[in-house]
Write an enzyme that holds these catalytic residues in place. Structure first.
Site, PDB file in Angstrom:
ATOM      1  N   GLU A   6      21.756  39.946 -51.954  1.00 52.84           N
ATOM      2  CA  GLU A   6      20.964  41.112 -52.343  1.00 52.84           C
ATOM      3  C   GLU A   6      19.840  41.239 -51.333  1.00 52.84           C
ATOM      4  O   GLU A   6      18.981  40.357 -51.228  1.00 52.84           O
ATOM      5  CB  GLU A   6      20.390  40.979 -53.749  1.00 52.84           C
ATOM      6  CG  GLU A   6      19.706  42.271 -54.184  1.00 52.84           C
ATOM      7  CD  GLU A   6      18.588  42.051 -55.168  1.00 52.84           C
ATOM      8  OE1 GLU A   6      17.630  42.854 -55.139  1.00 52.84           O
ATOM      9  OE2 GLU A   6      18.650  41.089 -55.951  1.00 52.84           O
TER      10      GLU A   6
ATOM     11  N   CYS B 257      12.725  44.549 -54.385  1.00 55.44           N
ATOM     12  CA  CYS B 257      13.765  45.165 -53.564  1.00 55.44           C
ATOM     13  C   CYS B 257      14.206  46.513 -54.112  1.00 55.44           C
ATOM     14  O   CYS B 257      14.600  47.401 -53.357  1.00 55.44           O
ATOM     15  CB  CYS B 257      14.960  44.221 -53.459  1.00 55.44           C
ATOM     16  SG  CYS B 257      15.610  43.738 -55.081  1.00 55.44           S
TER      17      CYS B 257
ATOM     18  N   VAL C 151      17.433  38.545 -42.506  1.00 61.17           N
ATOM     19  CA  VAL C 151      17.933  37.200 -42.812  1.00 61.17           C
ATOM     20  C   VAL C 151      19.358  37.287 -43.340  1.00 61.17           C
ATOM     21  O   VAL C 151      20.200  36.435 -43.031  1.00 61.17           O
ATOM     22  CB  VAL C 151      17.012  36.488 -43.822  1.00 61.17           C
ATOM     23  CG1 VAL C 151      17.600  35.141 -44.231  1.00 61.17           C
ATOM     24  CG2 VAL C 151      15.619  36.283 -43.228  1.00 61.17           C
ATOM     25  N   GLY C 152      19.656  38.321 -44.118  1.00 62.08           N
ATOM     26  CA  GLY C 152      21.012  38.503 -44.629  1.00 62.08           C
ATOM     27  C   GLY C 152      22.034  38.638 -43.520  1.00 62.08           C
ATOM     28  O   GLY C 152      23.143  38.098 -43.607  1.00 62.08           O
TER      29      GLY C 152
ATOM     30  N   GLY D 112      16.833  38.424 -50.394  1.00 65.40           N
ATOM     31  CA  GLY D 112      15.750  38.487 -49.418  1.00 65.40           C
ATOM     32  C   GLY D 112      15.959  39.636 -48.451  1.00 65.40           C
ATOM     33  O   GLY D 112      16.617  40.631 -48.771  1.00 65.40           O
ATOM     34  N   SER D 113      15.440  39.473 -47.263  1.00 66.29           N
ATOM     35  CA  SER D 113      15.441  40.566 -46.292  1.00 66.29           C
ATOM     36  C   SER D 113      16.822  40.796 -45.688  1.00 66.29           C
ATOM     37  O   SER D 113      17.653  39.886 -45.607  1.00 66.29           O
ATOM     38  CB  SER D 113      14.445  40.275 -45.173  1.00 66.29           C
ATOM     39  OG  SER D 113      14.931  39.256 -44.326  1.00 66.29           O
ATOM     40  N   THR D 114      17.040  42.017 -45.231  1.00 69.99           N
ATOM     41  CA  THR D 114      18.292  42.357 -44.563  1.00 69.99           C
ATOM     42  C   THR D 114      18.438  41.597 -43.254  1.00 69.99           C
ATOM     43  O   THR D 114      19.546  41.188 -42.883  1.00 69.99           O
ATOM     44  CB  THR D 114      18.367  43.872 -44.330  1.00 69.99           C
ATOM     45  OG1 THR D 114      18.432  44.528 -45.610  1.00 69.99           O
ATOM     46  CG2 THR D 114      19.590  44.262 -43.518  1.00 69.99           C
TER      47      THR D 114
END
Length: 485
Positions: free
Chosen positions: A253, A287, A235-236, A231-233
């Site tokens: 990822e 992505c 949230v990462g 998902g998104s950076t």
């Protein structure tokens, strides 16, 4: 087969309605028709699922290589037997074209095929020499435990199976939460496949829920040993903070700002073919998608002319029509975000070579040319059918531009000199670079993952085996050992 009835969570081998009292309509992004309505699970149900998974994992860890391989084989068979219906469900749920949905199912099946090749890695023992007389050292490979898996809306079946298959192949159990927008293709079809395969109850639990119900429960629960997230950076980073405090492993990822470089000696026609696919597959909602097209000044005009001509001919509309190349974006929020990016680029004075339009929930392609690499549009992960073309004065400038981003997921370079292309690729700070191809590539037997803000860890065999298992050193002293005191 009709999959619309698979609208409940799968917990401990049973199809279980959510106890929150809330429901979520799962919509076809093209016409907003309701595919099915899911009942949302509660935080308590999630906690129970982790408890169940922990108990089930202890037994599944005792399974044989043949047991695990047989389950994977039967799950694969289920997906293959229901191929056409699954492709259509992926298309209806994700808004992906038939081309994209077919690729996704094929990739999902390939993951299962590859997972069957490494079930024997579990329980492997390696003897290591010792400098202590009479000692034998053994290194065992053991299951990690319970895996917390979270998948996105864009390639839901593929990106879910990428965590679920290796986890099961290596003796782990899984609690999996797909994006609720794609709960069927990202979760319950997979659960049905493993139910059909005879996977013991509790080894795979699929939760249909949302953040409002469970908060950070997929992250903060003490039971899972690894959090696997795509998902998104943003949230990462949040996951990283939580996992770091609890010393949990992460397989992340995240976002990308992937460059596609066309050098002065490139075959422009081949580069255009690759760029069209790598930019517009699944409306740019991947992505790995090409986010910046960086073209050497010597071939810039030719590339722009040929690329824009091709873009204008791309068929768009209902994603279930096999002729469609550009379908709808996943939801209104994504459409509005894309339109804001377009308006900002216009305000910034960036030249618009192809002006698309909104047709219902479809956004037809836009092409901006002559953008500065530092512009907002060039430094934003677009996730939409918006192409940005940047002119480079030299090969070195193309490299510098490619690396001038916080991301480092995928990349590509076109050149007629393969040796030069490989050297160029090694200078790009990304996890993956493709010479004379586009950036959207995946395979279950390669090291898939990103650098910088694009992720942590690697998927693909054999790297995923390291991610989803733990090693244990056992030493055996076979004769009396003398100690200094």
């Amino acid at each position: 087969m009709s999959f619309e009835t698979l609208n409940k969570s799968f917990i401990n081998g049973k199809w279980t309605g959510g106890e929150s009292g809330r429901t979520e309509d799962i919509l076809n992004p093209y016409d907003q028709s309701v595919i099915t309505t899911a009942s949302l699970a509660t935080g308590k149900q999630l906690e129970d699922a982790f408890d169940i998974a922990q108990k089930a994992q202890k037994e599944w860890a005792k399974s044989t290589t043949e047991d695990r391989k047989a389950v994977l084989q039967k799950a694969r068979g289920y997906l293959h037997e229901n191929r056409d219906d699954i492709i259509m469900m992926i298309a209806r749920e994700t808004g992906g074209t038939i081309i994209k949905s077919t690729i996704e199912l094929e990739q999902t099946i390939a993951i299962l095929d590859e997972a069957m090749t490494y079930t024997g890695e579990l329980g492997g023992v390696k003897e290591v020499p010792s400098d202590i007389e009479g000692k034998t050292n053994k290194i065992y490979r053991l299951p990690l435990g319970v895996i917390s898996s979270i998948s996105p809306f864009n390639f839901p079946m593929n990106l879910s199976m990428r965590s679920i298959a290796p986890a099961i192949a290596l003796g782990n159990s899984v609690v999996h939460k797909p994006d609720i927008q794609t709960a069927i293709s990202g979760g319950t079809i997979i659960a049905k496949a493993f139910e059909h395969a005879g996977l013991p109850a509790g080894v795979l639990n699929v939760m249909l829920t949302d953040v409002k119900e469970i908060g950070d429960g997929m992250l903060t629960n003490p039971i899972p040993r690894l959090i696997s997230f795509t998902g998104s950076t943003a949230v990462g980073r949040h996951i990283g903070e939580i996992a770091g405090r609890a010393f949990k492993r992460m397989a992340l990822e995240l976002g990308g700002n992937n460059p596609f470089a066309v050098l002065s000696d490139a075959d422009v026609d081949r580069a255009v073919d690759a760029a069209i696919f790598g930019k517009f597959i699944h409306q740019g909602q991947i992505c790995m998608i090409i986010n910046r097209i960086i073209v050497h000044q010597d071939v810039y005009d030719e590339f722009v002319e040929k690329f824009t001509a091709r873009v204008k001919q791309l068929p768009y509309g209902d994603q279930t029509d096999p002729k469609t190349v550009v379908g709808p974006l996943i939801n209104e929020r994504q459409i509005e975000k894309a339109l804001e990016i377009i308006e900002q680029a216009k305000t910034d004075g960036i030249e618009l070579a192809v002006e698309g339009k909104r047709v219902g929930n479809v956004l037809t392609p836009y092409v901006f040319v002559g953008a500065d690499n530092n512009s907002k549009i060039a430094q934003t992960e677009l996730f939409a059918p918006i192409a940005t073309i940047i002119k480079a004065g030299s090969d070195q400038e193309a490299i510098d531009m490619a690396n001038d981003t916080e991301y480092g997921l995928s990349s590509a370079v076109f050149t007629s000199d393969l040796e030069k292309g490989e050297k160029f690729a090694l200078q790009i700070d990304s996890g993956m670079t493709h010479v004379n191809d586009q950036s959207v590539n995946d395979s279950p037997n390669i090291a898939f993952g990103g650098n910088k803000a694009s992720g942590v860890g690697r998927f693909g065999n054999p790297w995923v085996v390291e991610e989803f298992t733990v090693t244990k050193w056992i030493s055996i002293q076979k004769q009396y050992r003398k100690y200094p005191f």
